[in-house]
Structure formats: structure tokens, C-alpha cells
Scaffold this active site. Structure first.
Site, PDB file in Angstrom:
ATOM      1  N   HIS A 122     -54.498  -7.274  63.158  1.00 43.22           N
ATOM      2  CA  HIS A 122     -54.949  -8.003  64.099  1.00 43.22           C
ATOM      3  C   HIS A 122     -56.065  -7.510  64.855  1.00 43.22           C
ATOM      4  CE1 HIS A 122     -51.111  -8.759  65.154  1.00 43.22           C
ATOM      5  NE2 HIS A 122     -50.334  -7.938  64.985  1.00 43.22           N
ATOM      6  N   ASP A 159     -47.096 -12.621  57.650  1.00 46.02           N
ATOM      7  CA  ASP A 159     -46.353 -11.767  59.234  1.00 46.02           C
ATOM      8  C   ASP A 159     -45.524 -12.495  59.906  1.00 46.02           C
ATOM      9  OD1 ASP A 159     -46.493  -8.337  59.397  1.00 46.02           O
ATOM     10  OD2 ASP A 159     -47.153  -9.842  60.840  1.00 46.02           O
ATOM     11  N   ASP A 246     -41.653  -8.625  58.552  1.00 37.58           N
ATOM     12  CA  ASP A 246     -41.396  -7.892  59.552  1.00 37.58           C
ATOM     13  C   ASP A 246     -40.805  -9.652  60.130  1.00 37.58           C
ATOM     14  OD1 ASP A 246     -43.890  -9.105  60.031  1.00 37.58           O
ATOM     15  OD2 ASP A 246     -45.112  -7.640  61.422  1.00 37.58           O
TER      16      ASP A 246
END
Ligand SMILES: [Zn+2]
Length: 338
Positions: A122, A159, A246
Site C-alpha cells: 500500500h 493479497d 488474507d
């Protein structure tokens, strides 16, 4: 596999209620202690000038100063302590090592996997966000491009969140392909299928935003029908996997349904496309917030390189999943191979 790991990454502690905790690495190490053929390497830290291949110097100044003055909340999600800066340099350093070793030809049981934290995908060129400070895979890709024969890098981000930072850093670049499969509508809200790159990077960004509920069948189809053909056309010298865990069905912060075996199949697919394009292959840890499924996921990636043959899921792709894949194909009509 060979795992790049540094104890300094444990010292970045955003607090007892924060999901991105040092226990994540402890759980992975504990799980790997039960497996055969695990090797650890502690690679050198990233140097500041290596970080600044992907980040603006003014941002790096602000980050160093913020950590040196004790840290705190950078934003509501992203918390630093004094040890965050050294941990971030260690984490980026492990990712650089993975890229270096992959380019040097380490494969099979020697395939590199950097298990650093804080995670990176990010982080944008001029800001930290979403638990991330330095964009580890971006620093690693730039390191390979600057210091090895590598001319093209492909990044696959599985992810569950869209790696907005990685996409942003390379959005107008023709030498780095960024592909992400993620849950639509989740943080940070980017990664629409229409985002395909611009300028020299037109076509070199590929987003597959699945609705909540997608699992192994949808992910494998996205790889087989979208990511792998795009990588084959791009013909990278190096493939880096931004490996978050995740999207697992038991992860607390997403609603995706990938299984531990599913990560094995995705790993196998990445190994095959690396072989087919004669590219190096390295893994870099991103998210994953259930300690059990995070550590089992990393263990599964290891097992695939240790000789296990993962079983391809037999379920059919859901209608929702099929719609997204077809829409991505439509959005990419007219994008030639670059
Ligand atoms: Zn994530």
C-alpha cells in the site's frame, strides 16, 4: 525454500490490538520449524538510496524523523514506533535479497521468500498507508532493474487487498507489469478493472476485482485466463509474488474463500509461468491476519517447492466470478502484447 528473515522486523510493534503484529512472523517461524528443508538467510538492510528508487526523498525524510521522534499514528491504520524505520529497512532488504537471488537463478528448493514486515504494497512513492511504510516489492523490482541484467519485472499480488502503492509507482512504466487479484470494495478502494496503466505502461497493469466470496476456482481461473497469458506476453526476466494470505477463508479481515491448498495451486501456477518465460521467481510477504492460516499458507508455498503436488480445485467458477473475468477480458481488448 530459503527464507529471508531479520529479527529487526519483530521490533516494529504497532500495539496490542493491531492485526499487523510481530506475532505474524513468530507464527510463521513456528510453523516452518515443523517442516523439512527450511533455510533462513538474513540479508543486509536496504540502503537509503535504494529505497529512494521507489520513494521520494522528502517522504523518506519525514518517515525517518517521525520514527526517530518516537513514532505514533501516521494515519488511523498505520502506526510507527522508533524501531519501525530499521524494521522497514530490514524488510525491504529481505525483498531485495529475494529479487537478487531469483535473478541469480535460485529456484526449486532454493526459491527465495522474504518474510519481512512491515508489509509494503500500500505504500506509495510519497506516503505510508495501510500498515505499509516502504514498498518492499517496488524497492526490490527497482533493485533488480538497476543492478542486474533484468529488463522487465512482473509482479503478481494475491493479497486480498489491492496493492495501490505498487500499481501507482509503476503505472506509467513499461518495464514493470503489475497484476492483482483482490476483493472488490475492500481497502483501499482502488484496483478497478479499467485501471490498465498509462503512457509507456499502457496495458501493463491488470486488475481482477472479485466480489466477496470468490475462492480457489475463481482465483485459479483468473490466473489461467488472465494473469498467466499476460505474463507470457510480457516475457519478464523476474517475477515477484506479493504474497499476502488474507484472502484465506478463515482470515478475519476479508470475505474471500481461498483455501490453504488453493495457495499451493497458485504457487504452482507462478512457478510454471516463471519456467515458461525463463524468469526468476521470488516471494515477498504482504498481509495475512489469522496466525494459523497465515503460517499454513507460507508453509504450503514452501511445500510446493519441496516437492508436493498441489491439487487443482474441482469446483466450477461462480457466475459472479465468470462475469468479472469476462469483463477484464473486455477491458483489455485492444491491448496488444508489449
Ligand atoms: Zn492485505
Amino acid at each position: 525454500m530459503r527464507f529471508g528473515y531479520d529479527d529487526a522486523c519483530l521490533d516494529h510493534d504497532p500495539g496490542p490490538r493491531h492485526p499487523e503484529s510481530p506475532d505474524r512472523l513468530r507464527a510463521i517461524r513456528q510453523e516452518l520449524s515443523k517442516r523439512h528443508g527450511v533455510e533462513y538467510v538474513t540479508a543486509r538492510d536496504a540502503e537509503r538510496e535504494e529505497v529512494e528508487r521507489a520513494h521520494e526523498s522528502g517522504y523518506v525524510d519525514r518517515l525517518v524523523e517521525f520514527c526517530e521522534s518516537g513514532g505514533g499514528s501516521w494515519d488511523p491504520d498505520t502506526t510507527a514506533v522508533e524501531a519501525t524505520w530499521p524494521a522497514a529497512l530490514a524488510s525491504a532488504g529481505q525483498a531485495m535479497w529475494a529479487a537478487r537471488r531469483a535473478v541469480a537463478g535460485d529456484s526449486g528448493r532454493e526459491t527465495p521468500f522474504a518474510i519481512g514486515r512491515p508489509p509494503g504494497h500500500h505504500a506509495v512513492a510519497d506516503n505510508a498507508m495501510g500498515f505499509c511504510f516502504l514498498n518492499n516489492v517496488a524497492v526490490a523490482a527497482e533493485h533488480a532493474l538497476a543492478t542486474t541484467e533484468t529488463e522487465r519485472v512482473a509482479i503478481l499480488d494475491w493479497d486480498v487487498h489491492h496493492g495501490n502503492g505498487t500499481q501507482d509507482i509503476f503505472y506509467d512504466r513499461g518495464d514493470v507489469f503489475y497484476a492483482s487479484v483482490h476483493e472488490d470494495g475492500l481497502y483501499p478502494g482502488t484496483g478497478e478493472l479499467e485501471e490498465t496503466g498509462e503512457g509507456d505502461g499502457a496495458g501493463a497493469t491488470l486488475n481482477v476485482p472479485f466480489a466477496a466470496g470468490a475462492g480457489d476456482a475463481e482465483y485459479v481461473a483468473a490466473f489461467d485466463e488472465l494473469v498467466i497469458p499476460a505474463f507470457e506476453a510480457f516475457d519478464p526476466d523476474l517475477i515477484i509474488v506479493s504474497a499476502g494470505f488474507d484472502a484465506h477463508r478463515h482470515d478475519p479481515i476479508s470475505r474471500m474463500h481461498v483455501s490453504t491448498d488453493g495457495y499451493g495451486v497458485l504457487t504452482d501456477r507462478m512457478r510454471n509461468v516463471a519456467d515458461a518465460t525463463n524468469a526468476g521467481l521470488g516471494f515477498v510477504l504482504e498481509g495475512g491476519y489469522s496466525l494459523d492460516t497465515l503460517s499454513e499458507g507460507v508453509g504450503m508455498v514452501h511445500e510446493v517447492f519441496d516437492g508436493m503436488t498441489p491439487v487443482t480445485p474441482e469446483e466450477d467458477v461462480s457466475e459472479d466470478g465468470r462475469e468479472v473475468i469476462d469483463a477484464v477480458l473486455d477491458a483489455r481488448q485492444g491491448i496488444g502484447s508489449k
